[in-house]
Design a protein around this motif. Sequence first.
Motif, PDB file in Angstrom:
ATOM      1  N   GLY A  56       0.952  -1.241  -0.108  1.00  0.00           N
ATOM      2  CA  GLY A  56       0.195  -0.082  -0.045  1.00  0.00           C
ATOM      3  C   GLY A  56       0.813   1.272  -0.126  1.00  0.00           C
ATOM      4  N   GLN A  57       1.141   1.692   1.340  1.00  0.00           N
ATOM      5  CA  GLN A  57       2.012   2.968   1.256  1.00  0.00           C
ATOM      6  C   GLN A  57       3.463   2.693   1.040  1.00  0.00           C
ATOM      7  N   LEU A  58       4.069   1.104   1.327  1.00  0.00           N
ATOM      8  CA  LEU A  58       5.490   1.010   1.562  1.00  0.00           C
ATOM      9  C   LEU A  58       5.611  -0.288   0.456  1.00  0.00           C
ATOM     10  N   LEU A  59       6.599  -0.232  -0.405  1.00  0.00           N
ATOM     11  CA  LEU A  59       6.603  -0.902  -1.494  1.00  0.00           C
ATOM     12  C   LEU A  59       8.179  -1.422  -1.750  1.00  0.00           C
ATOM     13  N   THR A  60       8.546  -2.669  -2.054  1.00  0.00           N
ATOM     14  CA  THR A  60       9.958  -3.014  -2.263  1.00  0.00           C
ATOM     15  C   THR A  60       9.989  -3.960  -3.434  1.00  0.00           C
ATOM     16  N   SER A  61      11.018  -3.879  -4.358  1.00  0.00           N
ATOM     17  CA  SER A  61      11.259  -4.569  -5.370  1.00  0.00           C
ATOM     18  C   SER A  61      12.716  -5.436  -5.187  1.00  0.00           C
ATOM     19  N   ALA A  62      12.569  -6.401  -6.030  1.00  0.00           N
ATOM     20  CA  ALA A  62      13.776  -7.057  -6.181  1.00  0.00           C
ATOM     21  C   ALA A  62      14.984  -6.473  -7.083  1.00  0.00           C
ATOM     22  N   GLY A  63      15.880  -7.347  -7.815  1.00  0.00           N
ATOM     23  CA  GLY A  63      16.934  -6.760  -8.633  1.00  0.00           C
ATOM     24  C   GLY A  63      16.363  -5.741  -9.491  1.00  0.00           C
ATOM     25  N   ALA A  64      17.622  -4.971 -10.158  1.00  0.00           N
ATOM     26  CA  ALA A  64      17.494  -3.993 -10.829  1.00  0.00           C
ATOM     27  C   ALA A  64      16.274  -3.738 -11.954  1.00  0.00           C
ATOM     28  N   ALA A  65      16.145  -4.877 -12.736  1.00  0.00           N
ATOM     29  CA  ALA A  65      15.003  -4.812 -13.584  1.00  0.00           C
ATOM     30  C   ALA A  65      13.647  -5.085 -13.095  1.00  0.00           C
ATOM     31  N   ALA A  66      13.634  -5.642 -11.752  1.00  0.00           N
ATOM     32  CA  ALA A  66      12.275  -5.646 -11.215  1.00  0.00           C
ATOM     33  C   ALA A  66      11.980  -4.186 -10.700  1.00  0.00           C
ATOM     34  N   GLY A  67      12.849  -3.408 -10.758  1.00  0.00           N
ATOM     35  CA  GLY A  67      12.627  -1.931 -10.360  1.00  0.00           C
ATOM     36  C   GLY A  67      11.444  -1.356 -11.549  1.00  0.00           C
ATOM     37  N   ILE A  68      11.857  -1.789 -12.785  1.00  0.00           N
ATOM     38  CA  ILE A  68      11.098  -1.282 -13.800  1.00  0.00           C
ATOM     39  C   ILE A  68       9.551  -1.939 -13.796  1.00  0.00           C
ATOM     40  N   ASP A  69       9.398  -2.979 -13.077  1.00  0.00           N
ATOM     41  CA  ASP A  69       8.191  -3.843 -12.965  1.00  0.00           C
ATOM     42  C   ASP A  69       7.352  -2.889 -11.881  1.00  0.00           C
ATOM     43  N   LEU A  70       8.131  -2.686 -10.775  1.00  0.00           N
ATOM     44  CA  LEU A  70       7.516  -1.949  -9.896  1.00  0.00           C
ATOM     45  C   LEU A  70       7.112  -0.289 -10.145  1.00  0.00           C
TER      46      LEU A  70
END
Length: 316
Positions: free
Chosen positions: A149-163
């Motif tokens: 909701g307010q806090l989100l986390t992502s995996a490796g660098a490419a997953a940052g695009i997904d997020l």
Amino acid sequence: MHAVAVLALDGVIPSDLTTPIDVFGCARLPDGRAAYRILVCGLGPTVDAGAFTLRPPWDLTALADADTIIVPGLADPTAPVPDEVLDALRQAAAAGTRIASICVGAFVLAATGLLDGHRATTHWVAAAEFAARYPALDVDPAVLYVDNGQLLTSAGAAAGIDLCLHMIRRDHGSAVAADAARLSVVPLEREGGQAQFIVHDQPPTPRGSALEPVMRWLQENSAQDLTLDDIAAHAGMSTRTLNRRFREQTGTTPLQWLLRARIRQAQYLLESTGHPVDRIAGQVGFGSPTAFRDRFKRIVGTSPHSYRAAFHGADG
């Protein structure tokens, strides 16, 4: 306009820094207007990004004006985070600002205490250290991102695009997010999680323990139709003692450990051979191809067919 503040600290990973700048920067509303205003914020006048030095146009006070804060990863994710940064992130969270981390930026976000009691993820290579350092978190190393909701986390660098695409869709709908995905030349959604990218080493064998010989035997005979009684007999233990020792030393049961060993072997065969999936199912010890597909997707996060399409070598 929705303001996205990207936090640039000394040691920032350049790709983690530029990913949100690029993805949010290319998002356009249906009338062609930019969907986001990007603010790159730093603690001081210059930031050491390893290969280069940058001069952030904004300082930490800009975090208070942001609707979303992005926390990129640092080259040393265990480095101490300045108190001014932690305080600014806590204050922003208290004001309702959305905060998301990319890759090992989750370490910075976790250092604030804001993630305590929440599910979170980070790059799978750092997941064990992340879980050990922050035991109040529920670390999930198998997913591409986690949205609390307010806090989100992502995996490796490419997953940052997904997020980032996920947040754009949350903010402005699928059409705007799909357009941003096309401009980024990536799919709006990828099948599976980061479990499919984890190196297919065999499950760990605790060296010097009483279980080391039986684990080695299991790896060598994983394709056989083994029961718990078979494993216990080979180990010279009762099934109850075997289960207890496995849980103590591996955190799982002998049969679950065996299943994961079979799936690791299946990943290797899917990458390196052209054998049909049904044949591989039998090669690694599954009597039913359907059971193999179900178990593979549960552990890896995608189907055997999709895994092969992503990872099969051209000369395999």
